[in-house]
Scaffold this motif. Structure first.
Motif, short mmCIF file in Angstrom:
data_model
loop_
_atom_site.label_atom_id
_atom_site.label_comp_id
_atom_site.label_asym_id
_atom_site.label_seq_id
_atom_site.Cartn_x
_atom_site.Cartn_y
_atom_site.Cartn_z
N LYS A 1 180.78 -72.01 51.00
CA LYS A 1 180.38 -70.73 51.61
C LYS A 1 180.86 -70.70 53.05
CE LYS A 1 175.70 -72.34 52.19
NZ LYS A 1 174.36 -72.18 51.85
N GLY A 2 180.77 -69.53 53.67
CA GLY A 2 181.22 -69.45 55.06
C GLY A 2 181.37 -68.01 55.50
N ARG A 3 182.23 -67.83 56.51
CA ARG A 3 182.39 -66.49 57.09
C ARG A 3 183.47 -65.72 56.33
NH1 ARG A 3 183.60 -65.93 63.40
NH2 ARG A 3 185.68 -66.04 62.52
N THR A 4 184.72 -66.17 56.45
CA THR A 4 185.81 -65.49 55.73
C THR A 4 186.35 -66.39 54.65
OG1 THR A 4 186.42 -64.24 57.69
CG2 THR A 4 188.10 -64.44 55.98
N PHE B 1 180.16 -65.25 51.25
CA PHE B 1 181.05 -64.99 52.40
C PHE B 1 180.78 -63.59 52.95
CE2 PHE B 1 183.06 -68.44 50.24
CZ PHE B 1 183.59 -69.21 51.26
N ASP B 2 181.01 -63.40 54.28
CA ASP B 2 180.84 -62.08 54.89
C ASP B 2 182.03 -61.21 54.54
OD1 ASP B 2 178.69 -63.20 56.11
OD2 ASP B 2 179.75 -63.67 57.98
N ARG B 3 183.19 -61.86 54.35
CA ARG B 3 184.43 -61.10 54.27
C ARG B 3 185.44 -61.90 53.46
NH1 ARG B 3 188.63 -61.75 58.14
NH2 ARG B 3 190.10 -60.04 57.87
N GLU C 1 184.37 -71.97 60.36
CA GLU C 1 183.42 -71.57 59.30
C GLU C 1 184.12 -70.90 58.12
OE1 GLU C 1 180.04 -69.27 60.92
OE2 GLU C 1 180.79 -70.06 62.81
N ASP C 2 185.44 -70.82 58.16
CA ASP C 2 186.19 -70.14 57.09
C ASP C 2 186.66 -71.12 56.02
OD1 ASP C 2 185.84 -67.92 58.64
OD2 ASP C 2 187.86 -68.01 59.53
#
Ligand SMILES: C[S@@+](CC[C@H](N)C(=O)[O-])C[C@H]1O[C@@H](n2cnc3c(N)ncnc32)[C@H](O)[C@@H]1O
Length: 423
Positions: A279-282, A301-303, A347-348
């Motif tokens: 998991k993570g941001r992008t 993921f956010d994006r 974080e990606d």
């Protein structure tokens, strides 16, 4: 030689099987034990002078079996086809398919329920040799009910079937036990329509595919035109295939790339990525197809940024991810050209699922400069996968490896690696 004599000598040339083509060496007979299984299901034998021999048999080889083979010698090794078993492993079983051995599809039929053990040994051998003794890996066997949701058949104007291994000779089939039952039952219906000239009669390739759950059957010709099988016959269709997988809905064009056994593939990949805590941001979903991984990882993921070379696949990825409420940039492009130096932040996650040949060397080099903290590599050719893990190893630590038996009855598997960026 005059022209006439030259052309008549060409006509009388005997056809050389592909494995023996371009070989100056004559064939010879060899007899001996299978030492182990090499990557791809070939048996490893040894000549009296110690030279290595790769042995091919149509329906599985067990280490320890003694066989006779016709062999040609190359510069450093020999390649042989098994012609007779001198001793057989007691685990060898009768293939539950009438065309096993002649059709080129499943090479482990006679290993029966022991096929996963053979594959596991094969993978263990490859990973130990390529990545070293210390690499621990997880094996995920296929469930009993895993079946293919798409099969490629060939129509020669009279018969419908699969190509014989290493050849374009047609092996007619009336059913395929490796396929989902509705697909297998559709084979004679397709043949009937081709013979009856209800569908185009030109010889060529046909794909039969079904969604998840298996039900709707589509037949797609080489030009990408599809017909749907209804109780009263085949009807021209522009509909996509629809899959319900782990609570997500995905659609794609028939004839386009999608996992061969979607319910099991989604379960295997989804469960694995969840267990690994990906998991993570992008999420950079590279070689993303119609968005399977972006969808499976969903709200982790956010994006998402998905890059894929197929325009139609990208159009479906956009629709799929939008319907799932997952904001994404879906781009048509060549991953090797698209990946910049320094891709992402700590974080990606970069997830790569390339075709069989794996990653191009320059791409691996650029990935070594990435800013992302995590990389997931998926590979359906174990040898290319190990090569890429080693290249990426310049900047990435290998944390975990899993091998998924996504292609039961064959010697193929899917390898997955989790890597973290060294600071
Ligand atoms: C093994 S498939 C994976 C697809 C997707 N991840 C899935 O599981 O459904 C590889 C995908 O990469 C695409 N592809 C092949 N070469 C490519 C390239 N150079 N750049 C981008 N995509 C490529 C193919 O069209 C195919 O969809």
């Amino acid at each position: 030689m005059n022209r006439k004599a030259e052309s008549s000598s060409k006509k009388t040339k005997t056809k050389v099987p592909p494995a023996y083509r371009n070989s100056p060496a004559p064939t010879e007979s060899w007899q001996g034990p299978v030492e182990r299984l090499a990557w791809g299901g070939k048996g490893v034998g040894r000549a009296a002078d110690g030279r290595l021999l790769l042995l091919e048999a149509p329906l599985a080889l067990f280490p320890g079996e003694v066989v006779e083979a016709t062999v040609i010698w190359k510069a450093r090794h020999g390649e042989g086809r098994v012609t007779r078993w001198i001793t057989r492993d007691p685990r060898r079983t009768v293939a539950a398919c009438p065309v096993a051995g002649s059709c080129g599809g499943c090479d482990l039929w006679e290993a029966g329920r022991h096929a996963p053990d053979l594959k596991r040994q094969m993978v263990a051998d490859l990973l130990r040799r390529q990545l070293g003794e210390g690499v621990a890996w997880d094996w995920r066997p296929a469930p009993e009910e895993a079946r293919r949701h798409r099969i490629q058949l060939h129509w020669d104007g009279t018969e419908l079937g699969y190509f014989r291994r290493h050849s374009h000779t047609l092996v007619p089939v009336a059913a395929c036990p490796a396929a989902a039952e509705p697909l297998s039952l559709a084979i004679p219906r397709l043949k009937e329509a081709l013979i009856g000239r209800v569908l185009t009669t030109r010889p060529g390739r046909w794909e039969l595919s079904t969604g998840t759950p298996a039900g709707t059957i589509l037949a797609t010709d080489e030009r990408g035109r599809s017909w749907c099988l209804e109780p009263d016959g085949w009807h021209r269709s522009e509909e996509p295939l629809r899959h319900q997988l782990r609570g997500i809905a995905l659609r794609h064009e028939p004839g386009a790339f999608f996992q061969v056994s979607p319910p099991w593939a989604a379960e295997a990949f989804g469960g694995l990525l969840e267990a690994w805590g990906v998991k993570g941001r992008t999420l950079y979903d590279l070689y993303g197809g119609v968005g399977l991984f972006s969808a499976l990882l969903g709200k982790q993921f956010d994006r998402r940024v998905l890059v894929e070379s197929g325009e139609a696949a990208v159009a479906w990825a956009r629709r799929n991810l939008e319907s799932l409420g997952l904001p994404s940039d879906c781009l048509v492009g060549d991953v090797a050209a698209w990946v910049p130096e320094g891709l992402g932040h700590s974080e990606d996650v970069i997830l790569l699922d390339p075709p069989r040949a794996g990653l191009e060397p320059e791409l691996s080099g650029r990935l070594c400069t990435a800013g992302a903290g995590t990389l997931v590599l998926v590979g359906c050719d174990g040898a290319a996968f190990c090569r890429d893990v080693k290249r990426l190893g310049e900047a990435w630590d290998l944390e975990k490896v899993a091998v998924l038996d996504l292609f039961p009855l064959t010697s193929h598997v899917e390898c997955v690696a989790l890597m973290t960026k060294r600071p």
